[in-house]
Design a protein around this motif. Structure first.
Motif, PDB file in Angstrom:
ATOM      1  N   GLN A 468       0.808  -1.212   0.000  1.00 46.32           N
ATOM      2  CA  GLN A 468       0.000   0.000   0.000  1.00 46.32           C
ATOM      3  C   GLN A 468       0.851   1.277   0.000  1.00 46.32           C
ATOM      4  OE1 GLN A 468      -3.202  -0.377  -0.533  1.00 46.32           O
ATOM      5  NE2 GLN A 468      -3.416   1.841  -0.787  1.00 46.32           N
ATOM      6  N   GLY A 469       1.923   1.251   0.759  1.00 45.07           N
ATOM      7  CA  GLY A 469       2.781   2.432   0.837  1.00 45.07           C
ATOM      8  C   GLY A 469       3.437   2.792  -0.480  1.00 45.07           C
ATOM      9  N   TYR A 470       3.600   1.798  -1.368  1.00 39.91           N
ATOM     10  CA  TYR A 470       4.216   2.057  -2.670  1.00 39.91           C
ATOM     11  C   TYR A 470       3.257   2.736  -3.642  1.00 39.91           C
ATOM     12  CZ  TYR A 470       7.967  -1.169  -1.281  1.00 39.91           C
ATOM     13  OH  TYR A 470       9.024  -1.781  -0.645  1.00 39.91           O
ATOM     14  N   ILE A 471       1.954   2.529  -3.449  1.00 43.33           N
ATOM     15  CA  ILE A 471       0.990   2.976  -4.464  1.00 43.33           C
ATOM     16  C   ILE A 471       0.110   4.130  -4.008  1.00 43.33           C
ATOM     17  CG2 ILE A 471       0.933   0.652  -5.449  1.00 43.33           C
ATOM     18  CD1 ILE A 471      -1.888   0.377  -4.212  1.00 43.33           C
ATOM     19  N   ASP A 472       0.237   4.553  -2.774  1.00 40.62           N
ATOM     20  CA  ASP A 472      -0.641   5.613  -2.274  1.00 40.62           C
ATOM     21  C   ASP A 472      -0.516   6.920  -3.049  1.00 40.62           C
ATOM     22  OD1 ASP A 472      -2.114   4.306  -0.377  1.00 40.62           O
ATOM     23  OD2 ASP A 472      -0.716   4.710   1.265  1.00 40.62           O
ATOM     24  N   ASP A 473       0.657   7.173  -3.647  1.00 36.61           N
ATOM     25  CA  ASP A 473       0.858   8.452  -4.342  1.00 36.61           C
ATOM     26  C   ASP A 473       0.563   8.377  -5.837  1.00 36.61           C
ATOM     27  OD1 ASP A 473       3.019   6.872  -4.978  1.00 36.61           O
ATOM     28  OD2 ASP A 473       4.478   8.515  -4.921  1.00 36.61           O
ATOM     29  N   ILE A 474       0.025   7.243  -6.312  1.00 32.44           N
ATOM     30  CA  ILE A 474      -0.315   7.138  -7.727  1.00 32.44           C
ATOM     31  C   ILE A 474      -1.605   7.906  -7.994  1.00 32.44           C
ATOM     32  CG2 ILE A 474      -0.980   5.609  -9.613  1.00 32.44           C
ATOM     33  CD1 ILE A 474       0.623   3.406  -8.388  1.00 32.44           C
ATOM     34  N   ARG A 475      -1.604   8.670  -9.080  1.00 29.18           N
ATOM     35  CA  ARG A 475      -2.854   9.287  -9.528  1.00 29.18           C
ATOM     36  C   ARG A 475      -2.961   9.161 -11.042  1.00 29.18           C
ATOM     37  NH1 ARG A 475      -2.999  14.776 -11.266  1.00 29.18           N
ATOM     38  NH2 ARG A 475      -0.923  15.713 -11.479  1.00 29.18           N
ATOM     39  N   LEU A 476      -4.173   9.000 -11.510  1.00 31.25           N
ATOM     40  CA  LEU A 476      -4.437   8.871 -12.932  1.00 31.25           C
ATOM     41  C   LEU A 476      -4.534  10.276 -13.520  1.00 31.25           C
ATOM     42  CD1 LEU A 476      -6.972   6.424 -14.518  1.00 31.25           C
ATOM     43  CD2 LEU A 476      -6.908   8.779 -15.278  1.00 31.25           C
ATOM     44  N   VAL A 477      -3.689  10.580 -14.528  1.00 28.33           N
ATOM     45  CA  VAL A 477      -3.676  11.928 -15.094  1.00 28.33           C
ATOM     46  C   VAL A 477      -4.295  11.997 -16.482  1.00 28.33           C
ATOM     47  CG1 VAL A 477      -1.721  12.718 -13.740  1.00 28.33           C
ATOM     48  CG2 VAL A 477      -1.302  11.606 -15.930  1.00 28.33           C
ATOM     49  N   ASP A 478      -4.438  10.862 -17.146  1.00 32.07           N
ATOM     50  CA  ASP A 478      -5.117  10.887 -18.450  1.00 32.07           C
ATOM     51  C   ASP A 478      -5.664   9.498 -18.753  1.00 32.07           C
ATOM     52  OD1 ASP A 478      -6.072  12.121 -20.736  1.00 32.07           O
ATOM     53  OD2 ASP A 478      -4.351  11.523 -21.939  1.00 32.07           O
ATOM     54  N   ALA A 522      -5.170  -2.055 -17.945  1.00 34.53           N
ATOM     55  CA  ALA A 522      -4.230  -0.928 -17.928  1.00 34.53           C
ATOM     56  C   ALA A 522      -3.944  -0.462 -16.507  1.00 34.53           C
ATOM     57  CB  ALA A 522      -4.783   0.226 -18.767  1.00 34.53           C
ATOM     58  N   LEU A 523      -4.968  -0.451 -15.649  1.00 36.24           N
ATOM     59  CA  LEU A 523      -4.774  -0.066 -14.247  1.00 36.24           C
ATOM     60  C   LEU A 523      -3.847  -1.048 -13.530  1.00 36.24           C
ATOM     61  CD1 LEU A 523      -8.465   0.838 -13.326  1.00 36.24           C
ATOM     62  CD2 LEU A 523      -6.551   2.454 -13.396  1.00 36.24           C
ATOM     63  N   LEU A 524      -4.054  -2.317 -13.800  1.00 34.33           N
ATOM     64  CA  LEU A 524      -3.231  -3.358 -13.170  1.00 34.33           C
ATOM     65  C   LEU A 524      -1.766  -3.212 -13.583  1.00 34.33           C
ATOM     66  CD1 LEU A 524      -3.644  -5.780 -11.294  1.00 34.33           C
ATOM     67  CD2 LEU A 524      -3.952  -7.203 -13.318  1.00 34.33           C
ATOM     68  N   ASP A 525      -1.524  -2.946 -14.863  1.00 33.62           N
ATOM     69  CA  ASP A 525      -0.152  -2.728 -15.325  1.00 33.62           C
ATOM     70  C   ASP A 525       0.466  -1.502 -14.665  1.00 33.62           C
ATOM     71  OD1 ASP A 525      -0.102  -4.917 -16.958  1.00 33.62           O
ATOM     72  OD2 ASP A 525       0.097  -3.812 -18.848  1.00 33.62           O
ATOM     73  N   ALA A 526      -0.341  -0.456 -14.481  1.00 32.20           N
ATOM     74  CA  ALA A 526       0.180   0.776 -13.884  1.00 32.20           C
ATOM     75  C   ALA A 526       0.691   0.531 -12.460  1.00 32.20           C
ATOM     76  CB  ALA A 526      -0.895   1.862 -13.885  1.00 32.20           C
ATOM     77  N   ILE A 527      -0.055  -0.232 -11.691  1.00 38.27           N
ATOM     78  CA  ILE A 527       0.364  -0.529 -10.320  1.00 38.27           C
ATOM     79  C   ILE A 527       1.562  -1.463 -10.304  1.00 38.27           C
ATOM     80  CG2 ILE A 527      -0.349  -1.755  -8.221  1.00 38.27           C
ATOM     81  CD1 ILE A 527      -3.118  -0.549  -8.566  1.00 38.27           C
ATOM     82  N   THR A 528       1.532  -2.472 -11.154  1.00 44.01           N
ATOM     83  CA  THR A 528       2.638  -3.432 -11.192  1.00 44.01           C
ATOM     84  C   THR A 528       3.944  -2.751 -11.578  1.00 44.01           C
ATOM     85  OG1 THR A 528       1.096  -5.209 -11.787  1.00 44.01           O
ATOM     86  CG2 THR A 528       3.430  -5.606 -12.185  1.00 44.01           C
ATOM     87  N   TRP A 529       3.890  -1.875 -12.583  1.00 50.45           N
ATOM     88  CA  TRP A 529       5.099  -1.170 -13.016  1.00 50.45           C
ATOM     89  C   TRP A 529       5.655  -0.313 -11.890  1.00 50.45           C
ATOM     90  CZ3 TRP A 529       6.860   3.834 -13.538  1.00 50.45           C
ATOM     91  CH2 TRP A 529       7.984   4.025 -14.354  1.00 50.45           C
ATOM     92  N   LYS A 530       4.781   0.350 -11.151  1.00 50.37           N
ATOM     93  CA  LYS A 530       5.231   1.191 -10.038  1.00 50.37           C
ATOM     94  C   LYS A 530       5.936   0.339  -8.981  1.00 50.37           C
ATOM     95  CE  LYS A 530       4.965   5.113  -7.478  1.00 50.37           C
ATOM     96  NZ  LYS A 530       5.378   4.798  -6.125  1.00 50.37           N
ATOM     97  N   LEU A 531       5.395  -0.823  -8.690  1.00 53.00           N
ATOM     98  CA  LEU A 531       6.020  -1.702  -7.694  1.00 53.00           C
ATOM     99  C   LEU A 531       7.385  -2.181  -8.175  1.00 53.00           C
ATOM    100  CD1 LEU A 531       2.919  -3.840  -6.582  1.00 53.00           C
ATOM    101  CD2 LEU A 531       3.977  -1.925  -5.372  1.00 53.00           C
ATOM    102  N   VAL A 532       7.492  -2.509  -9.468  1.00 53.38           N
ATOM    103  CA  VAL A 532       8.778  -2.941 -10.023  1.00 53.38           C
ATOM    104  C   VAL A 532       9.798  -1.815  -9.912  1.00 53.38           C
ATOM    105  CG1 VAL A 532       9.987  -3.576 -12.144  1.00 53.38           C
ATOM    106  CG2 VAL A 532       7.816  -4.675 -11.585  1.00 53.38           C
ATOM    107  N   ARG A 533       9.426  -0.632 -10.362  1.00 54.32           N
ATOM    108  CA  ARG A 533      10.359   0.486 -10.398  1.00 54.32           C
ATOM    109  C   ARG A 533      10.774   0.957  -9.009  1.00 54.32           C
ATOM    110  NH1 ARG A 533      12.190   3.227 -14.869  1.00 54.32           N
ATOM    111  NH2 ARG A 533      12.225   1.722 -16.577  1.00 54.32           N
ATOM    112  N   ASP A 534       9.901   0.774  -8.034  1.00 48.70           N
ATOM    113  CA  ASP A 534      10.239   1.195  -6.669  1.00 48.70           C
ATOM    114  C   ASP A 534      10.906   0.089  -5.864  1.00 48.70           C
ATOM    115  OD1 ASP A 534       9.280   3.650  -7.260  1.00 48.70           O
ATOM    116  OD2 ASP A 534       7.581   3.629  -5.881  1.00 48.70           O
ATOM    117  N   GLY A 535      11.151  -1.053  -6.515  1.00 48.46           N
ATOM    118  CA  GLY A 535      11.871  -2.136  -5.844  1.00 48.46           C
ATOM    119  C   GLY A 535      11.095  -2.845  -4.762  1.00 48.46           C
TER     120      GLY A 535
END
Length: 539
Positions: A468-478, A522-535
């Motif tokens: 949860q702490g990794y994704i709390d700052d995600i926002r959809l911009v488009d 697309a939403l699922l990929d967005a969260i997964t990518w963020k988790l990968v990039r943030d380690g």
């Protein structure tokens, strides 16, 4: 020897005339400060007295190195400059410089203003002289000048002389209707100088109605004008004004301008151009124009396999400048035109080094091409591409598994007997050995239904346990939707742009006959990518 060019920004005034654009006072201050960091010479803040926002801006104007300028018009006929309340409001803004617009086309004088040609000349003389007497630097915007010159060159020149002789520092030639082409702008500007108006007192103000505002400005400069007016990102009425985000790097980096002229823009400031351009779009809640020269996300994107192969060997083969000079970056997108050179380069940019003979490479290319045949598009959805590659290479961590989701949409009457809709989503995920259920509805704080995709997005991101702490700052911009293929075989492609708290943006794609299912992918990929990039650690 180099000649000094002066750059005048009118984003806060002319840019605000763009359909759908309205700055708040704090936004105007923030934009002015960002413009000032670029090194512009003048920043036009607006028209004091014309609307409350502009008046409030000047009441608490930010301190700038650039000369802050208030805009207004010449005095009205039948009254003195000292007793014209509109002119007084402009001067009362207290700015070091004042820019006044006045008619220079005889047709506008007689038909729009309904006064004599001599009365108009007197309004120009008296207004400019009054500003100069008040200790202000005066600029005169010669409205409709090029049309006026073509109709009656003698009178148009008389208008310029009236302002110049009254003490105007700058007399600005305006192509107000945007219909004068660059060669004609150059010829007329040269004729004005030949008639006795010095080039180092002339400015150029073009509109983009023929897609030539930048070229017209450059033509005027080559003819001898030494001030250029424009807006950030080309904002402006109708088709916009001359785009400073194109003009500035062209003047600094391109021959013959770079060697013949100097501006107040430093190389360090130029490297901030892309950030400032995108900051303005962010304030306006607009998606940046991807194909914008120099600063667009696609300005240095190389999709074709032949191009990408050459770029790997030497970027100069297909790039007219180093993108880093303007703060932009090179992109090697993945698509069905890609070759292995594109693929390896794109993987390297994602921090994934792969040897040439890795058997996964052709498999990744085959999957990309097969998916694009189904309706996917990876030339913009780089994050989704990276996840495909990581999965094929066996380096995609397993964070969680979606077991099921459900979305319901209900339409009913509320207590005011109004028909309203409400969406609700349920998402069940498995993290390790634990299943977690999240429920969310689409109603926002104002009681407005934001739709089923919004409910699904909130439910998916509501509770991911240790992540949860990794994704709390995600926002959809488009959120972009396109129907592909058509007919009975039609499918929906959804591309989502996401952003996190650090300002990092990424794009993901989903395809399905069902728009909600495509959105969820697309939403699922967005969260997964963020988790990968943030380690984030795997489950």
């Amino acid at each position: 020897m180099t000649d000094r060019l002066y750059l005048y920004d009118t984003t806060l005034r002319d840019g605000q005339q763009t359909q759908g654009v309205q700055f708040s006072t704090p936004e105007k201050s923030r934009i002015a400060q960002a413009l000032d960091t670029l090194g512009l010479d003048y920043i036009e803040g607006g028209w004091p007295g014309a609307n409350p926002t502009d008046s409030a801006f000047f009441e608490a104007a930010p301190t700038t190195r650039a000369t802050l300028t208030a805009f207004g018009m010449t005095k009205r006929a039948g009254r003195s400059a000292e007793n014209d309340d509109v002119l007084a409001a402009v001067l009362n803004a207290g700015t070091p410089a004042v820019c006044l617009v006045g008619k220079t086309h005889d047709f506008h004088v007689t038909d729009a203003l309904g006064i004599s040609l001599e009365e108009n000349l007197e309004s120009i003389r008296a207004s400019v002289a009054h500003c100069v007497a008040q200790g202000r630097e005066a600029l005169f915007d010669a409205e409709h000048f090029f049309d006026g010159y073509k109709a009656n060159p003698g009178y148009a020149l008389d208008c310029l002389r009236a302002a110049h002789d009254a003490g105007a520092r700058w007399v600005v030639l305006c192509d107000t209707n945007g219909g004068t082409l660059p060669p004609e702008i150059g010829e007329i500007t040269a004729a004005v100088i030949a008639a006795g108006l010095p080039g180092d007192r002339l400015g150029i103000h073009t509109h983009n109605d023929t897609e030539t505002a930048v070229a017209g400005s450059l033509a005027a400069v080559m003819a001898g004008a030494r001030q250029i007016q424009g807006t950030l990102n080309g904002l402006g009425e109708r088709c916009g004004n001359a785009n400073l985000t194109t003009l500035i790097p062209t003047l600094l980096l391109k021959a013959p301008y770079a060697s013949r002229f100097e501006t107040g823009i430093s190389p360090d400031a130029l490297r901030d151009l892309t950030r400032v351009s995108r900051m303005l779009d962010d304030i306006l809640n607009r998606v940046p124009h991807r194909q914008a020269p120099y600063v667009g996300a696609s300005a240095f994107a190389h999709k074709a396999g032949l191009h990408a192969s050459a770029i790997v060997k030497n970027p100069a083969t297909y790039e007219h400048i180093d993108p880093a000079l303007v703060g932009n970056a090179r992109i090697i997108p993945m698509s069905n035109q890609a070759g292995q050179s594109n693929l390896r380069r794109r993987l390297a940019e994602a921090g994934i080094e792969v040897e040439k003979d890795n058997p996964a490479l052709p498999a990744i290319l085959d999957e990309i091409k097969a998916r694009e045949d189904q309706g996917y598009s990876y030339d913009t959805a780089q994050a989704s591409f990276e996840l495909i590659a990581r999965r094929a290479l066996g380096i995609l961590p397993r964070f969680f598994e979606v077991k099921r989701y459900k979305v319901t949409v209900e339409r009913r009457k509320n207590k005011r007997d109004q028909m309203v809709s409400l969406s609700e989503a349920v998402v069940v995920v498995k993290i390790g050995d634990e299943k977690m259920l999240s429920v969310s509805e689409s109603m926002d704080a104002q009681g407005t239904d934001r739709g089923p995709v919004n409910a699904l997005s909130k439910a998916l991101a509501k509770d991911l346990g240790p992540y949860q702490g990794y994704i709390d700052d995600i926002r959809l911009v488009d959120f972009k939707v396109r129907i592909t293929q058509g007919g009975t075989e039609a499918v929906t492609r959804v591309i989502i742009d996401s952003e996190d708290g650090s300002g990092r943006r990424w794009s993901t794609v989903g395809v399905s006959a069902n728009i909600v299912d495509a959105s969820f992918e697309a939403l699922l990929d967005a969260i997964t990518w963020k988790l990968v990039r943030d380690g984030a650690p795997p489950s």
